[in-house]
Design a protein around this motif. Structure first.
Motif, PDB file in Angstrom:
ATOM      1  N   LYS A 153      43.628  50.099  44.220  1.00 52.87           N
ATOM      2  CA  LYS A 153      43.063  48.748  44.186  1.00 52.87           C
ATOM      3  C   LYS A 153      41.722  48.757  43.470  1.00 52.87           C
ATOM      4  O   LYS A 153      41.018  49.755  43.446  1.00 52.87           O
ATOM      5  CB  LYS A 153      42.859  48.212  45.611  1.00 52.87           C
ATOM      6  CG  LYS A 153      44.130  47.853  46.362  1.00 52.87           C
ATOM      7  CD  LYS A 153      43.786  47.228  47.711  1.00 52.87           C
ATOM      8  CE  LYS A 153      45.017  46.767  48.457  1.00 52.87           C
ATOM      9  NZ  LYS A 153      44.662  46.124  49.757  1.00 52.87           N
ATOM     10  N   PHE A 154      41.396  47.603  42.915  1.00 52.59           N
ATOM     11  CA  PHE A 154      40.070  47.406  42.331  1.00 52.59           C
ATOM     12  C   PHE A 154      39.557  46.039  42.765  1.00 52.59           C
ATOM     13  O   PHE A 154      40.146  45.026  42.424  1.00 52.59           O
ATOM     14  CB  PHE A 154      40.114  47.492  40.805  1.00 52.59           C
ATOM     15  CG  PHE A 154      38.779  47.208  40.160  1.00 52.59           C
ATOM     16  CD1 PHE A 154      37.717  48.080  40.315  1.00 52.59           C
ATOM     17  CD2 PHE A 154      38.576  46.054  39.424  1.00 52.59           C
ATOM     18  CE1 PHE A 154      36.482  47.817  39.744  1.00 52.59           C
ATOM     19  CE2 PHE A 154      37.347  45.782  38.841  1.00 52.59           C
ATOM     20  CZ  PHE A 154      36.291  46.668  39.004  1.00 52.59           C
ATOM     21  N   GLU A 155      38.493  46.045  43.566  1.00 51.97           N
ATOM     22  CA  GLU A 155      37.891  44.816  44.082  1.00 51.97           C
ATOM     23  C   GLU A 155      38.937  43.908  44.734  1.00 51.97           C
ATOM     24  O   GLU A 155      38.974  42.696  44.509  1.00 51.97           O
ATOM     25  CB  GLU A 155      37.156  44.068  42.964  1.00 51.97           C
ATOM     26  CG  GLU A 155      35.934  44.824  42.446  1.00 51.97           C
ATOM     27  CD  GLU A 155      35.173  44.041  41.397  1.00 51.97           C
ATOM     28  OE1 GLU A 155      35.754  43.082  40.831  1.00 51.97           O
ATOM     29  OE2 GLU A 155      34.004  44.375  41.137  1.00 51.97           O
ATOM     30  N   GLY A 156      39.819  44.505  45.538  1.00 53.82           N
ATOM     31  CA  GLY A 156      40.833  43.744  46.265  1.00 53.82           C
ATOM     32  C   GLY A 156      42.106  43.483  45.501  1.00 53.82           C
ATOM     33  O   GLY A 156      43.102  43.033  46.083  1.00 53.82           O
ATOM     34  N   ASN A 157      42.111  43.754  44.195  1.00 58.64           N
ATOM     35  CA  ASN A 157      43.317  43.549  43.381  1.00 58.64           C
ATOM     36  C   ASN A 157      44.149  44.827  43.338  1.00 58.64           C
ATOM     37  O   ASN A 157      43.624  45.907  43.065  1.00 58.64           O
ATOM     38  CB  ASN A 157      42.936  43.147  41.949  1.00 58.64           C
ATOM     39  CG  ASN A 157      42.215  41.813  41.900  1.00 58.64           C
ATOM     40  OD1 ASN A 157      42.649  40.843  42.502  1.00 58.64           O
ATOM     41  ND2 ASN A 157      41.098  41.778  41.184  1.00 58.64           N
ATOM     42  N   ILE A 158      45.438  44.689  43.604  1.00 60.46           N
ATOM     43  CA  ILE A 158      46.330  45.846  43.528  1.00 60.46           C
ATOM     44  C   ILE A 158      46.666  46.125  42.065  1.00 60.46           C
ATOM     45  O   ILE A 158      47.069  45.238  41.327  1.00 60.46           O
ATOM     46  CB  ILE A 158      47.631  45.594  44.317  1.00 60.46           C
ATOM     47  CG1 ILE A 158      47.326  45.426  45.815  1.00 60.46           C
ATOM     48  CG2 ILE A 158      48.611  46.749  44.115  1.00 60.46           C
ATOM     49  CD1 ILE A 158      48.544  45.104  46.658  1.00 60.46           C
ATOM     50  N   ILE A 159      46.486  47.371  41.665  1.00 65.92           N
ATOM     51  CA  ILE A 159      46.829  47.795  40.306  1.00 65.92           C
ATOM     52  C   ILE A 159      48.280  48.253  40.314  1.00 65.92           C
ATOM     53  O   ILE A 159      48.617  49.270  40.910  1.00 65.92           O
ATOM     54  CB  ILE A 159      45.901  48.934  39.831  1.00 65.92           C
ATOM     55  CG1 ILE A 159      44.431  48.524  39.949  1.00 65.92           C
ATOM     56  CG2 ILE A 159      46.249  49.318  38.401  1.00 65.92           C
ATOM     57  CD1 ILE A 159      44.047  47.315  39.125  1.00 65.92           C
ATOM     58  N   GLU A 160      49.142  47.471  39.677  1.00 68.41           N
ATOM     59  CA  GLU A 160      50.572  47.755  39.700  1.00 68.41           C
ATOM     60  C   GLU A 160      51.070  48.412  38.422  1.00 68.41           C
ATOM     61  O   GLU A 160      52.188  48.908  38.374  1.00 68.41           O
ATOM     62  CB  GLU A 160      51.343  46.464  39.956  1.00 68.41           C
ATOM     63  CG  GLU A 160      51.007  45.827  41.313  1.00 68.41           C
ATOM     64  CD  GLU A 160      51.715  44.506  41.530  1.00 68.41           C
ATOM     65  OE1 GLU A 160      52.178  43.932  40.519  1.00 68.41           O
ATOM     66  OE2 GLU A 160      51.817  44.063  42.684  1.00 68.41           O
ATOM     67  N   SER A 161      50.264  48.381  37.376  1.00 72.41           N
ATOM     68  CA  SER A 161      50.667  48.997  36.114  1.00 72.41           C
ATOM     69  C   SER A 161      49.408  49.350  35.335  1.00 72.41           C
ATOM     70  O   SER A 161      48.295  48.921  35.684  1.00 72.41           O
ATOM     71  CB  SER A 161      51.542  48.032  35.296  1.00 72.41           C
ATOM     72  OG  SER A 161      50.774  46.912  34.892  1.00 72.41           O
ATOM     73  N   GLU A 162      49.584  50.112  34.269  1.00 68.90           N
ATOM     74  CA  GLU A 162      48.435  50.461  33.437  1.00 68.90           C
ATOM     75  C   GLU A 162      47.871  49.229  32.740  1.00 68.90           C
ATOM     76  O   GLU A 162      46.682  49.158  32.455  1.00 68.90           O
ATOM     77  CB  GLU A 162      48.842  51.530  32.417  1.00 68.90           C
ATOM     78  CG  GLU A 162      49.161  52.877  33.057  1.00 68.90           C
ATOM     79  CD  GLU A 162      49.453  53.961  32.036  1.00 68.90           C
ATOM     80  OE1 GLU A 162      48.598  54.172  31.165  1.00 68.90           O
ATOM     81  OE2 GLU A 162      50.536  54.565  32.114  1.00 68.90           O
TER      82      GLU A 162
END
Length: 206
Positions: free
Chosen positions: A188-197
């Motif tokens: 995650k970055f600042e609450g956002n889920i990183i699902e792909s590059e």
């Protein structure tokens, strides 16, 4: 008949043991600790100084005029300046802040340091014209240096240098994303889920 019953019993036992094994494997603290150590090691590998270099050149004409006797007399000084500048844009990922949640298998990047821009100008003077009543002084050099840096700031903003630096940053962070994904963790970055590059580029806005 007895043979079929035995085969059925064995099959049930095998399935039950398989579920137990999977449950043990899922909750195995040693594996969780091992995965956590792998992620921390990858963060250390990524945590370095990412530097992108660029070079700019420009020619500037500097003029200054001093007037006396109610502007009836004037003394001008001028010079042609050739400026060569090395610029570096750096991200010091040693300063990156993050949180590791072992229970939920989540690593959250809390903060990525802003880029550091370093400008190293080399200014050469040509065709210098001056007079004793209006010579070049330290104040002139300070004005020239300030003007050069202001022009460069505009050029850097309009160039691809900062974009290239961010692309290099994303490339480094992609290594962390790939590892967490392979281990079944969430990045995650600042609450956002990183699902792909691609998410790294879209959600990490610097």
């Amino acid at each position: 008949m007895i043979r079929k019953i035995l085969i059925s019993v064995i099959a049930v036992v095998v399935v039950a043991l398989s579920f137990k094994y999977c449950e043990f494997k899922k909750d195995n603290p040693e594996e969780l600790s091992y995965n956590t150590n792998l992620i921390q090691q990858q963060i250390l590998n990524v945590g370095k100084l990412v530097v992108t270099e660029g070079h700019f050149a420009e020619v500037i004409t500097y003029k200054n005029q001093q007037k006396y006797l109610m502007n009836m007399l004037s003394f001008e000084k001028k010079a042609l300046l050739v400026v060569n500048v090395d610029v570096t844009v750096a991200y010091d990922l040693h300063q990156m802040k993050y949180d590791i949640d072992e229970k939920n298998k989540t690593i959250t990047i809390l903060n990525i340091p802003k880029e550091e821009i370093k400008i190293s100008p080399d200014i050469q003077f040509y065709d210098v014209e001056q007079s004793k009543l209006n010579p070049f002084t330290g104040e002139d050099y300070n004005k020239i240096n300030k003007q050069v840096r202001a022009n460069l700031a505009k050029k850097i903003a309009n160039s691809s240098l900062k974009k290239n630096a961010k692309n290099r940053l994303i490339s480094e962070l992609s290594q962390l994303f790939i590892l967490t994904k392979n281990l079944g963790w969430t990045l995650k970055f600042e609450g956002n889920i990183i699902e792909s590059e691609t998410d790294l580029t879209q959600k990490i806005k610097l």
